[in-house]
Motif scaffolding. Sequence first.
Motif, PDB file in Angstrom:
ATOM      1  N   GLN A   1      -6.414  -5.234 -11.659  1.00  0.00           N
ATOM      2  CA  GLN A   1      -6.014  -3.929 -12.179  1.00  0.00           C
ATOM      3  C   GLN A   1      -6.438  -2.877 -11.157  1.00  0.00           C
ATOM      4  O   GLN A   1      -7.611  -2.497 -11.087  1.00  0.00           O
ATOM      5  CB  GLN A   1      -6.686  -3.685 -13.518  1.00  0.00           C
ATOM      6  CG  GLN A   1      -6.221  -2.410 -14.154  1.00  0.00           C
ATOM      7  CD  GLN A   1      -6.749  -2.277 -15.564  1.00  0.00           C
ATOM      8  OE1 GLN A   1      -7.512  -3.113 -16.035  1.00  0.00           O
ATOM      9  NE2 GLN A   1      -6.348  -1.216 -16.221  1.00  0.00           N
TER      10      GLN A   1
ATOM     11  N   TYR B   1      -2.837  -9.513  -9.466  1.00  0.00           N
ATOM     12  CA  TYR B   1      -3.092  -9.176 -10.876  1.00  0.00           C
ATOM     13  C   TYR B   1      -4.432  -8.477 -11.082  1.00  0.00           C
ATOM     14  O   TYR B   1      -4.933  -8.405 -12.206  1.00  0.00           O
ATOM     15  CB  TYR B   1      -2.967 -10.408 -11.795  1.00  0.00           C
ATOM     16  CG  TYR B   1      -1.755 -11.272 -11.490  1.00  0.00           C
ATOM     17  CD1 TYR B   1      -0.534 -10.693 -11.164  1.00  0.00           C
ATOM     18  CD2 TYR B   1      -1.829 -12.656 -11.509  1.00  0.00           C
ATOM     19  CE1 TYR B   1       0.581 -11.468 -10.868  1.00  0.00           C
ATOM     20  CE2 TYR B   1      -0.723 -13.443 -11.220  1.00  0.00           C
ATOM     21  CZ  TYR B   1       0.482 -12.839 -10.893  1.00  0.00           C
ATOM     22  OH  TYR B   1       1.575 -13.614 -10.599  1.00  0.00           O
TER      23      TYR B   1
ATOM     24  N   SER C   1      -2.467  -0.149  -3.710  1.00  0.00           N
ATOM     25  CA  SER C   1      -2.893  -0.607  -5.036  1.00  0.00           C
ATOM     26  C   SER C   1      -1.738  -1.281  -5.775  1.00  0.00           C
ATOM     27  O   SER C   1      -1.947  -2.242  -6.510  1.00  0.00           O
ATOM     28  CB  SER C   1      -3.499   0.526  -5.850  1.00  0.00           C
ATOM     29  OG  SER C   1      -2.524   1.484  -6.139  1.00  0.00           O
TER      30      SER C   1
ATOM     31  N   LYS D   1      -1.930  -4.999  -7.365  1.00  0.00           N
ATOM     32  CA  LYS D   1      -1.698  -5.365  -8.777  1.00  0.00           C
ATOM     33  C   LYS D   1      -0.542  -6.323  -8.929  1.00  0.00           C
ATOM     34  O   LYS D   1      -0.617  -7.259  -9.712  1.00  0.00           O
ATOM     35  CB  LYS D   1      -1.607  -4.160  -9.717  1.00  0.00           C
ATOM     36  CG  LYS D   1      -0.656  -3.089  -9.444  1.00  0.00           C
ATOM     37  CD  LYS D   1      -0.916  -1.888 -10.409  1.00  0.00           C
ATOM     38  CE  LYS D   1      -0.764  -0.594  -9.664  1.00  0.00           C
ATOM     39  NZ  LYS D   1      -1.102   0.583 -10.399  1.00  0.00           N
ATOM     40  N   GLU D   2       0.530  -6.150  -8.155  1.00  0.00           N
ATOM     41  CA  GLU D   2       1.700  -6.977  -8.446  1.00  0.00           C
ATOM     42  C   GLU D   2       1.542  -8.434  -8.044  1.00  0.00           C
ATOM     43  O   GLU D   2       2.178  -9.298  -8.649  1.00  0.00           O
ATOM     44  CB  GLU D   2       2.985  -6.374  -7.859  1.00  0.00           C
ATOM     45  CG  GLU D   2       3.112  -6.417  -6.352  1.00  0.00           C
ATOM     46  CD  GLU D   2       4.482  -5.908  -5.889  1.00  0.00           C
ATOM     47  OE1 GLU D   2       4.541  -5.234  -4.855  1.00  0.00           O
ATOM     48  OE2 GLU D   2       5.488  -6.194  -6.561  1.00  0.00           O
TER      49      GLU D   2
ATOM     50  N   ASN E   1     -11.074  -5.183 -11.560  1.00  0.00           N
ATOM     51  CA  ASN E   1     -10.348  -3.985 -11.161  1.00  0.00           C
ATOM     52  C   ASN E   1     -10.782  -3.507  -9.779  1.00  0.00           C
ATOM     53  O   ASN E   1     -11.759  -4.015  -9.206  1.00  0.00           O
ATOM     54  CB  ASN E   1     -10.506  -2.865 -12.205  1.00  0.00           C
ATOM     55  CG  ASN E   1     -11.958  -2.532 -12.471  1.00  0.00           C
ATOM     56  OD1 ASN E   1     -12.847  -3.077 -11.820  1.00  0.00           O
ATOM     57  ND2 ASN E   1     -12.195  -1.648 -13.420  1.00  0.00           N
TER      58      ASN E   1
END
Length: 359
Positions: A248, A246, A238, A242-243, A221
């Motif tokens: 978090q 991956y 962010s 994430k997209e 993360n």
Amino acid sequence: NKGAYPYYMLKEIDEQPAVIHRIQSAYLNKNEVQLNSNLMDKLTNASRIYIVGAGTSYHAGLVGKHLFEKIAQIPTEVVVSSEFAYDDPLIEQDAFFIFLSQSGETADSRQVLVRVNDEWKKPSLTITNVANSTLAREAEFSVTLEAGPEIAVASTKAYTAQIALEAIIATAIGRTKNFEMAQNLDIDLELSKVANAMQAVVDEKGRIEQVAVDNLSDTRNAFYIGRGLDYFVALEASLKLKEISYIQAEGFASGELKHGTIALIEKGTPVLGIITQPQTADNTRSNLQETKARGANVITIVSESLAQTEDTLIIPDVNPDFAPLVSVVVGQLMAYYATLQRGYNVDQPRNLAKSVTVE
Ligand code: F6R
């Protein structure tokens, strides 16, 4: 055609200074704004602007709220289209709706436009990258982003193009209303400075790659934090992370961390602080310090005039109101290199389509 580029996303990130210049040529004649006069009349008479968007376009809207309120002095609300479509909001009499959509095909946003036209009967403008898209055709007015086709699923140049156009439109409204700030703002010059600063960031991509490899290669993360406009960029940076990688990732208002979320900070958690706003720079620094005291691995992205020796990445100064256009490029490149390092397909992330035509 991505030419010598390994991925469209990197090409599209690199194109951003040129996109800003194209927007200047299309909508500015030196410092004069050139926009449809009917559109300008309706915008100038608005008592409230609603900006409607999803995902990255919603994030561009958050920056737009700041610009419309500061430069045009019109109260502005930014709404997530999928939430607003079925809500029961109290719409002001002299409301004006601005739709932000790269594709112009996002079903959630279209659902709001249907209500604007049929139920609320308010004037609307779509700002889109696709001139003949559904949202462009169905709104009363439309303007195009001039960003050129965006192929990578992760949106980059459309976000910065949307903000540049919001800045131009806000300036035009403010000038029509004789607001001093808008009259004194040399928007053409400011955007040229932005384009140069963006170029300096893309020219430093080797350094950003190193920071991504050192800090994001195997983390589960990560947090981006900032205040005000820096917070809005934290949300976008962010989302990029994430997209495609991956990881978090969360974008957080730095002052909010201590109200609960700081419990998630462990030894080695990457916390990326964005600092471009002079009035909140010290606050964000103390919030970063709080995470560091709990073991966070702090990485800073800071405007030159606010920089200190221990900062990680220094970006050129621009007018702080337009700093998101520059700092976000660091976030885009950070996501790109983290994804490469982790071995995923940058342009085609899992579970995602370029345009979301279902509600
Ligand atoms: C993120 C991304 C999405 C889109 C969103 C809205 O990189 O691309 O969050 O921004 O689906 O799409 P448009 O702007 O086409 O309405």
